[in-house]
Design an enzyme around this catalytic site. Structure first.
Site, PDB file in Angstrom:
ATOM      1  N   ARG A 106       3.513  -0.130  -5.576  1.00 20.36           N
ATOM      2  CA  ARG A 106       4.738   0.651  -5.316  1.00 20.36           C
ATOM      3  C   ARG A 106       5.885  -0.110  -5.946  1.00 20.36           C
ATOM      4  O   ARG A 106       6.171  -1.250  -5.574  1.00 20.36           O
ATOM      5  CB  ARG A 106       4.951   0.837  -3.811  1.00 20.36           C
ATOM      6  CG  ARG A 106       6.292   1.438  -3.478  1.00 20.36           C
ATOM      7  CD  ARG A 106       6.408   1.881  -2.042  1.00 20.36           C
ATOM      8  NE  ARG A 106       5.673   3.118  -1.798  1.00 20.36           N
ATOM      9  CZ  ARG A 106       5.867   3.913  -0.745  1.00 20.36           C
ATOM     10  NH1 ARG A 106       6.772   3.604   0.172  1.00 20.36           N
ATOM     11  NH2 ARG A 106       5.156   5.009  -0.595  1.00 20.36           N
ATOM     12  N   HIS A 133       4.929  10.235  -7.222  1.00 24.68           N
ATOM     13  CA  HIS A 133       4.228   9.829  -5.992  1.00 24.68           C
ATOM     14  C   HIS A 133       2.927  10.643  -5.944  1.00 24.68           C
ATOM     15  O   HIS A 133       2.763  11.533  -5.103  1.00 24.68           O
ATOM     16  CB  HIS A 133       5.130  10.091  -4.786  1.00 24.68           C
ATOM     17  CG  HIS A 133       4.719   9.363  -3.539  1.00 24.68           C
ATOM     18  ND1 HIS A 133       3.668   8.457  -3.497  1.00 24.68           N
ATOM     19  CD2 HIS A 133       5.223   9.395  -2.260  1.00 24.68           C
ATOM     20  CE1 HIS A 133       3.549   7.985  -2.270  1.00 24.68           C
ATOM     21  NE2 HIS A 133       4.478   8.533  -1.511  1.00 24.68           N
ATOM     22  N   GLN A 136       0.727  11.091  -2.719  1.00 32.29           N
ATOM     23  CA  GLN A 136       1.360  12.002  -1.772  1.00 32.29           C
ATOM     24  C   GLN A 136       1.014  13.455  -2.128  1.00 32.29           C
ATOM     25  O   GLN A 136       0.645  14.245  -1.256  1.00 32.29           O
ATOM     26  CB  GLN A 136       2.878  11.786  -1.815  1.00 32.29           C
ATOM     27  CG  GLN A 136       3.658  12.693  -0.900  1.00 32.29           C
ATOM     28  CD  GLN A 136       3.465  12.363   0.571  1.00 32.29           C
ATOM     29  OE1 GLN A 136       3.685  11.248   0.979  1.00 32.29           O
ATOM     30  NE2 GLN A 136       3.062  13.342   1.364  1.00 32.29           N
ATOM     31  N   ASP A 227      12.169  16.304   1.360  1.00 36.69           N
ATOM     32  CA  ASP A 227      12.087  14.848   1.297  1.00 36.69           C
ATOM     33  C   ASP A 227      13.506  14.323   1.571  1.00 36.69           C
ATOM     34  O   ASP A 227      14.477  15.103   1.541  1.00 36.69           O
ATOM     35  CB  ASP A 227      11.601  14.448  -0.118  1.00 36.69           C
ATOM     36  CG  ASP A 227      11.476  12.944  -0.331  1.00 36.69           C
ATOM     37  OD1 ASP A 227      11.451  12.186   0.663  1.00 36.69           O
ATOM     38  OD2 ASP A 227      11.391  12.518  -1.508  1.00 36.69           O
ATOM     39  N   CYS A 267       7.197  14.656   3.389  1.00 39.19           N
ATOM     40  CA  CYS A 267       6.371  13.474   3.092  1.00 39.19           C
ATOM     41  C   CYS A 267       6.629  12.327   4.061  1.00 39.19           C
ATOM     42  O   CYS A 267       5.786  11.443   4.203  1.00 39.19           O
ATOM     43  CB  CYS A 267       6.608  13.018   1.658  1.00 39.19           C
ATOM     44  SG  CYS A 267       8.339  12.680   1.310  1.00 39.19           S
ATOM     45  N   ARG A 295      -3.070  11.671   4.001  1.00 35.00           N
ATOM     46  CA  ARG A 295      -2.897  10.562   3.046  1.00 35.00           C
ATOM     47  C   ARG A 295      -4.131   9.660   3.060  1.00 35.00           C
ATOM     48  O   ARG A 295      -4.622   9.219   2.028  1.00 35.00           O
ATOM     49  CB  ARG A 295      -1.661   9.713   3.422  1.00 35.00           C
ATOM     50  CG  ARG A 295      -0.317  10.428   3.357  1.00 35.00           C
ATOM     51  CD  ARG A 295       0.075  10.796   1.953  1.00 35.00           C
ATOM     52  NE  ARG A 295      -0.028   9.684   1.035  1.00 35.00           N
ATOM     53  CZ  ARG A 295       0.933   8.761   0.840  1.00 35.00           C
ATOM     54  NH1 ARG A 295       2.073   8.859   1.470  1.00 35.00           N
ATOM     55  NH2 ARG A 295       0.767   7.780  -0.032  1.00 35.00           N
TER      56      ARG A 295
HETATM   57  N1   CP Z   1       5.354   9.283   2.430  1.00 32.27           N
HETATM   58  C1   CP Z   1       5.288   7.974   2.160  1.00 32.27           C
HETATM   59  O1   CP Z   1       4.927   7.528   1.069  1.00 32.27           O
HETATM   60  O2   CP Z   1       5.604   7.190   3.230  1.00 32.27           O
HETATM   61  P1   CP Z   1       5.807   5.617   3.189  1.00 32.27           P
HETATM   62  O3   CP Z   1       7.055   5.330   2.409  1.00 32.27           O
HETATM   63  O4   CP Z   1       5.924   5.221   4.648  1.00 32.27           O
HETATM   64  O5   CP Z   1       4.614   4.991   2.537  1.00 32.27           O
HETATM   65  N1  NVA Z   2      11.723  10.081  -2.389  1.00 28.94           N
HETATM   66  C1  NVA Z   2      11.398   9.117  -1.355  1.00 28.94           C
HETATM   67  C2  NVA Z   2       9.964   9.247  -0.956  1.00 28.94           C
HETATM   68  C3  NVA Z   2       9.559   8.365   0.188  1.00 28.94           C
HETATM   69  C4  NVA Z   2       8.106   8.489   0.497  1.00 28.94           C
HETATM   70  C5  NVA Z   2      11.706   7.718  -1.862  1.00 28.94           C
HETATM   71  O1  NVA Z   2      11.418   7.430  -3.025  1.00 28.94           O
HETATM   72  O2  NVA Z   2      12.224   6.926  -1.089  1.00 28.94           O
END
Ligand code: CP
Ligand code: NVA
Length: 308
Positions: A106, A133, A136, A227, A267, A295
């Site tokens: 990430r 993502h 997701q 989101d 999400c 997930r």
């Molecule tokens: N939806 C999602 O990716 O959640 P987290 O940021 O908690 O991993």
């Molecule tokens: N768009 C959000 C998604 C979190 C899962 C972010 O990048 O923070």
């Protein structure tokens, strides 16, 4: 009994790294894992988790998925490893891929993720970047399939920022032939390269609609998805974005314009009274926690394919 197939590509950096058949295969495997109809053992396989941003669902669902498969995970927190001191990605990737069997990363720039993949001798998974993502999106379409059984005639409306989550929904939706509508404030439209790629996949079907008018986007939709307005890394834009996204909240009035059997997805994490009201979040139409559970199942399926 269904068995994990090897994927054509070694990495999962983008929704585009899977073919339509591979997505369907992963969703079928995930359903079997969920129903406990499938036992795959990846004894002693190790997943390295490199997370430059916070995470609850992605991190824990990968940890549990790997442990259910008989493997294990190592949490490579950048702040306590040399990654945080600026050790080059190309060195880190060459070392870690000698210890681990797969890496989930990430980070901010998609190019950093691609750099890891370039130098890693083992598969690399996108656990969220600023652009995509894709894990997701797999869970999202699994949740949609559970509800509607197939993707025919499903209209998915995403309301919010046209960034990572929206981009992966667009690409995965295009591969599955789902009509995707994106409603966002002016200036927050999805990445043009992603839009063009999706339109190429849809060929001459006009199934991707981008609009600044939420009512137009929601009319008759089967899935309403949102989101956060300010993503990780955008903390200093919060005030400005709250202003720009005013009017883009999923509330019960908006839900009443969708199909009467529409479901609500998010999400997570969610900010109630911003992108969604508490009433809608907690309503019977919400499948948000099924989506979060999924997930784990899709990632178990993905890992079993990447490591097969
Ligand atoms: N939806 C999602 O990716 O959640 P987290 O940021 O908690 O991993
Ligand atoms: N768009 C959000 C998604 C979190 C899962 C972010 O990048 O923070």
């Amino acid at each position: 009994m269904i068995k994990p197939n090897k994927l054509a590509k070694n990495n999962f950096l983008s929704s585009l790294d899977l073919s339509t058949d591979e997505i369907i295969h992963i969703l079928n495997l995930a359903r079997n894992f969920k129903n406990k109809d499938l036992n795959i053992y990846l004894k002693n396989k190790i997943l390295g988790l490199i997370f430059d941003k916070s995470s609850t669902r992605t991190r824990v669902s990968f940890q549990v998925a790997m442990s259910r498969l008989g493997g294990t995970t190592i949490d490579l927190n950048p702040s306590t490893s040399q990654i945080g001191r600026g050790e080059p990605i190309k060195d880190t990737a060459r070392v870690l891929s000698r210890y681990c069997d797969v890496l989930a990363i990430r980070t901010y720039n998609q190019s950093n993720l691609e750099e890891y993949a370039k130098w890693s001798s083992k598969p690399v998974i996108n656990a969220l970047t600023d652009i995509e993502h894709p894990c997701q999106a797999l869970a999202d379409f699994m949740t949609i399939k559970e509800e509607f059984l197939d993707f025919k005639h499903v209209v998915l409306t995403y309301i919010g920022d046209g960034n990572n989550v929206a981009n992966s929904l667009i690409l995965c939706g295009a591969l599955l032939g789902v009509e995707v509508r994106i409603a966002c404030p002016i200036g927050y439209e999805p990445n043009p390269l992603i839009i063009n790629k999706a339109r190429e996949i849809y060929m001459n079907k006009n199934l991707l609609k981008i609009t600044n008018n939420i009512y137009k986007a929601v009319s008759g939709a089967n899935v309403l998805y949102t989101d956060v307005w300010s993503s990780m890394g955008e903390e200093n834009q919060k005030e400005e974005k709250d202003k720009h996204f005013n009017g883009f909240t999923i509330d019960s009035n908006l839900v009443s314009k969708a199909d009467k059997n529409a479901i609500i997805l998010h999400c997570l994490p969610a900010y109630r009274s911003k992108e969604i009201t508490n009433e809608v979040f907690e309503s019977k139409k919400s499948r948000i926690f099924e989506q979060a559970e999924n997930r784990m199942h899709v990632q178990q399926a993905l890992l079993s394919c990447l490591l097969s």
